[in-house]
Design a protein around this motif. Structure first.
Motif, mmCIF file in Angstrom:
data_model
loop_
_atom_site.group_PDB
_atom_site.id
_atom_site.type_symbol
_atom_site.label_atom_id
_atom_site.label_comp_id
_atom_site.label_asym_id
_atom_site.label_seq_id
_atom_site.Cartn_x
_atom_site.Cartn_y
_atom_site.Cartn_z
ATOM 1 N N SER A 58 -3.457 14.031 6.574
ATOM 2 C CA SER A 58 -2.916 13.174 5.880
ATOM 3 C C SER A 58 -2.713 11.694 6.665
ATOM 4 N N GLN A 59 -2.304 12.105 7.950
ATOM 5 C CA GLN A 59 -1.996 10.858 8.821
ATOM 6 C C GLN A 59 -3.325 10.009 9.103
ATOM 7 N N MET A 60 -4.312 10.701 9.294
ATOM 8 C CA MET A 60 -5.651 10.084 9.574
ATOM 9 C C MET A 60 -5.969 9.371 8.090
ATOM 10 N N LEU A 61 -5.541 9.906 7.033
ATOM 11 C CA LEU A 61 -6.045 9.263 5.797
ATOM 12 C C LEU A 61 -5.338 7.878 5.698
ATOM 13 N N ILE A 62 -4.028 7.809 5.886
ATOM 14 C CA ILE A 62 -3.229 6.676 5.968
ATOM 15 C C ILE A 62 -3.399 5.679 6.654
ATOM 16 N N LYS A 63 -3.777 6.223 8.349
ATOM 17 C CA LYS A 63 -4.340 5.188 9.050
ATOM 18 C C LYS A 63 -5.333 4.448 8.564
ATOM 19 N N ILE A 75 0.926 -1.091 -0.059
ATOM 20 C CA ILE A 75 0.008 0.165 -0.084
ATOM 21 C C ILE A 75 0.802 1.105 -0.137
ATOM 22 N N GLN A 76 0.561 2.109 -0.966
ATOM 23 C CA GLN A 76 1.499 3.202 -1.050
ATOM 24 C C GLN A 76 1.202 4.262 0.193
ATOM 25 N N THR A 77 2.051 4.992 0.922
ATOM 26 C CA THR A 77 1.786 5.766 1.826
ATOM 27 C C THR A 77 2.723 7.238 1.798
ATOM 28 N N PHE A 78 3.154 7.479 0.764
ATOM 29 C CA PHE A 78 4.109 8.808 0.597
ATOM 30 C C PHE A 78 4.003 9.163 -0.923
ATOM 31 N N GLY A 79 5.024 8.381 -1.614
ATOM 32 C CA GLY A 79 4.778 8.818 -3.225
ATOM 33 C C GLY A 79 3.736 7.750 -3.720
ATOM 34 N N HIS A 80 3.792 8.108 -5.291
ATOM 35 C CA HIS A 80 2.928 7.211 -5.998
ATOM 36 C C HIS A 80 1.406 7.121 -5.322
ATOM 37 N N MET A 81 1.037 8.410 -4.861
ATOM 38 C CA MET A 81 -0.186 8.323 -4.212
ATOM 39 C C MET A 81 -1.370 9.168 -5.030
ATOM 40 N N GLU A 82 -0.909 9.031 -6.421
ATOM 41 C CA GLU A 82 -1.915 9.621 -7.516
ATOM 42 C C GLU A 82 -3.307 9.053 -7.282
ATOM 43 N N PHE A 83 -3.539 7.993 -7.017
ATOM 44 C CA PHE A 83 -5.041 7.247 -6.971
ATOM 45 C C PHE A 83 -5.719 7.872 -5.800
ATOM 46 N N VAL A 84 -4.798 8.446 -4.832
ATOM 47 C CA VAL A 84 -5.660 9.118 -3.776
ATOM 48 C C VAL A 84 -5.779 10.623 -4.145
ATOM 49 N N LEU A 85 -4.438 11.439 -4.290
ATOM 50 C CA LEU A 85 -4.478 12.690 -4.460
ATOM 51 C C LEU A 85 -5.023 13.326 -5.814
ATOM 52 N N LYS A 86 -5.753 12.496 -6.698
ATOM 53 C CA LYS A 86 -6.338 13.081 -7.759
ATOM 54 C C LYS A 86 -7.621 13.215 -7.339
ATOM 55 N N GLN A 87 -8.144 12.881 -6.486
ATOM 56 C CA GLN A 87 -9.482 12.957 -5.866
ATOM 57 C C GLN A 87 -9.795 14.280 -5.505
ATOM 58 N N LYS A 88 -10.714 14.864 -5.638
ATOM 59 C CA LYS A 88 -11.054 16.466 -5.236
ATOM 60 C C LYS A 88 -11.077 16.515 -3.649
ATOM 61 N N GLU A 89 -11.477 15.515 -3.287
ATOM 62 C CA GLU A 89 -11.787 15.686 -1.698
ATOM 63 C C GLU A 89 -10.295 15.400 -0.755
ATOM 64 N N PHE A 90 -9.373 14.921 -1.600
ATOM 65 C CA PHE A 90 -8.108 14.996 -1.065
ATOM 66 C C PHE A 90 -7.000 15.925 -1.659
ATOM 67 N N TYR A 91 -7.399 16.568 -2.697
ATOM 68 C CA TYR A 91 -6.490 17.455 -3.391
ATOM 69 C C TYR A 91 -5.453 18.290 -2.542
ATOM 70 N N GLU A 143 1.520 17.476 -1.251
ATOM 71 C CA GLU A 143 2.869 18.251 -0.835
ATOM 72 C C GLU A 143 3.019 19.508 -1.862
ATOM 73 N N ASP A 144 2.787 19.223 -2.990
ATOM 74 C CA ASP A 144 2.860 20.329 -4.010
ATOM 75 C C ASP A 144 1.362 20.182 -4.866
ATOM 76 N N PRO A 145 0.835 21.503 -4.790
ATOM 77 C CA PRO A 145 -0.551 21.308 -5.392
ATOM 78 C C PRO A 145 -0.568 21.040 -6.761
ATOM 79 N N LYS A 146 0.902 21.080 -7.701
ATOM 80 C CA LYS A 146 0.856 20.774 -9.018
ATOM 81 C C LYS A 146 1.076 19.218 -9.196
ATOM 82 N N TYR A 147 1.347 18.509 -8.456
ATOM 83 C CA TYR A 147 1.780 17.051 -8.491
ATOM 84 C C TYR A 147 0.840 16.324 -7.939
#
Length: 462
Positions: A75-80, A40-56, A60-64
């Motif tokens: 973030s910590q609550m989400l990963i937990k 389970i990805q918990t730092f990088g390669h988190m596009e499947f999460v951070l592409k979502q509007k609710e987690f945008y 770490e950088d709004p562009k990426y």
């Protein structure tokens, strides 16, 4: 693909596993003797999460959308919550000895306001985050040990590394997927001093390019062989005992990232997986123990001596050379797909030749048609037949792939894979056909010397 629930339901892929289906699969694998290690990805390669509007807002950088901010409480609550769902799902089926938390290729770190105001180095932030993740896992299930990719540790200097505390219940996985090993002995020593165990990771597919269709068997074999030669009877400086690496992870990537196209498909990669599993079995039998003759042996010689017979028997065909073998006569689950993809690659090779070779030179068509309004009509007839015939070959392979891929994949995956493979070839061929048809009409061509005019009276006077 994991069937997240509740607040995380939007993290599900459209074609994610059904819970009952996944439970049945895991129980079946365990009955066959497999130990399941979820990743389970918990730092990088988190596009499947951070592409979502609710987690945008957690980027770490709004562009990426690949790297999450580790400092935000949300973030910590989400990963937990992600870890709670994943760990509990698995441990309810069988004891979960290991979980892999990813953490490779964290391209954006210490960029946002929350992180930068802490006045910590990138290394401090990274180490602090993975220790938090480890603690979350331990709180959920104390019996589970955390695995983590090693690449973010590699650039840490020895002086800084020596100041980092020991990683309890965390084990690192050193990955290197190249045909020519670039493993750092310094980094191995660093890990040896701070982790209970070191794993290694190879690649039987997914390491030959973002658009690769079939694994390069030579490269995949050399990747495994060179790793095994390196770790056979490995000693760290100042130690008398051989080091025992805890395990080998044969990775098989299907995408380079969440937003990249699909690369090699698993069914067509079975020969590579099989060959390298046979190689590892030879390693476990002691054929790569400290023996200079074997360590210096050229890979073809090694294959012919130790693997050729077993590999040929497993694929029910005769294999003399892993570089030049045509696997179309072999029998394995996925051979039909392998053969159709081989047909596609031949067509792809031909199209590149038609457009780039000096003989056909279709790449010049666009320029002369649009800029000069010129065409060699004799060549145009030949090239129209060439493009038309190649398009029919492409459509035929497309129909075959649609049928055979339906044995393994859902409609969304099939549509994406085939369209991505075919698009640029169809674009080239259909675009050239249209240009050729438009220019084939009977007409006069303008001279390139526009300042001269033909004077018919000159000839008449003679």
């Amino acid at each position: 693909m994991f069937p997240y629930e509740g607040r995380l339901v939007n993290l599900r892929a459209k074609n994610c596993y059904d819970k009952i289906e996944l439970q049945r699969f895991l129980r079946g694998a365990i009955k066959l003797g497999f130990e399941i290690i979820p990743l389970i990805q918990t730092f990088g390669h988190m596009e499947f999460v951070l592409k979502q509007k609710e987690f945008y807002h957690l980027r770490e950088d709004p562009k990426y959308p690949d790297s999450i901010c580790p400092t935000k409480i949300e973030s910590q609550m989400l990963i937990k919550e992600m870890l709670i769902q994943m760990v509990n799902f698995h441990k309810n089926i069988s004891p979960l000895k290991f979980i892999h938390i990813g953490c490779d290729e964290v391209f954006h770190i210490n960029k946002c306001y929350e992180c930068s105001r802490e006045n910590f180095s990138n290394t401090d932030i990274f180490i602090k985050h993975i220790r938090k993740i480890k603690q979350i896992v331990e709180d959920i299930n104390p019996e589970t040990t955390v695995l983590i990719w090693d690449d973010m540790f590699r650039s840490i200097k020895l002086k800084s590394w020596n100041e980092i505390g020991y990683f309890n219940k965390i084990q690192t996985v050193y990955w290197d997927y190249g045909a020519n090993s670039s493993v750092s002995h310094v980094n191995l020593l660093k890990y040896h001093r701070k982790f209970d165990n070191i794993w290694i990771a190879t690649a039987f597919k997914g390491a030959d390019g973002r658009l690769s269709t079939i694994p390069n068997l030579k490269n995949r074999f050399l990747n495994h062989l060179n790793w095994l030669k390196l770790i056979a009877n490995y000693k760290f400086g100042g130690e008398t005992n051989f080091h025992s690496f805890v395990g080998i992870i044969l990775t098989g990537w299907s995408r380079y990232s969440h937003f990249d196209p699909l690369c090699e498909l698993l069914p067509a990669s079975i020969p590579s997986l099989l060959l390298n599993l046979l190689l590892i079995r030879k390693f476990n039998e002691g054929h790569l123990s400290y023996n200079n003759d074997i360590k210096e042996m050229e890979f073809r010689t090694f294959f012919n001596k130790y693997l050729q017979t077993d590999f040929s028997d497993s694929l029910h065909c005769v294999i003399h050379d892993i570089e030049k073998t045509n696997y179309s006569s072999c029998i394995f689950d996925g051979c039909e797909l392998y053969n159709y993809l081989s047909e596609f690659l031949k067509i792809h090779e031909n199209v590149i030749y038609y457009f780039e070779s000096e003989k056909h030179g279709l790449s010049s068509l666009q320029y002369y048609a649009n800029q000069k309004n010129l065409i060699n009509t004799n060549n145009a007839v030949m090239n129209m037949k060439l493009c038309n015939g190649t398009l029919h070959e492409l459509f035929d392979v497309e129909r075959k792939l649609l049928v055979v891929m339906s044995q393994y994949y859902g409609n969304d995956t099939i549509e994406e894979y085939i369209n991505a493979k075919m698009f640029h070839l169809k674009y080239k061929l259909e675009g050239s056909m249209k240009l050729l048809k438009d220019l084939m009409g009977v007409r006069a061509f303008e001279t390139s010397l526009k300042h001269l005019k033909w004077d018919s009276t000159v000839l008449e006077s003679h």
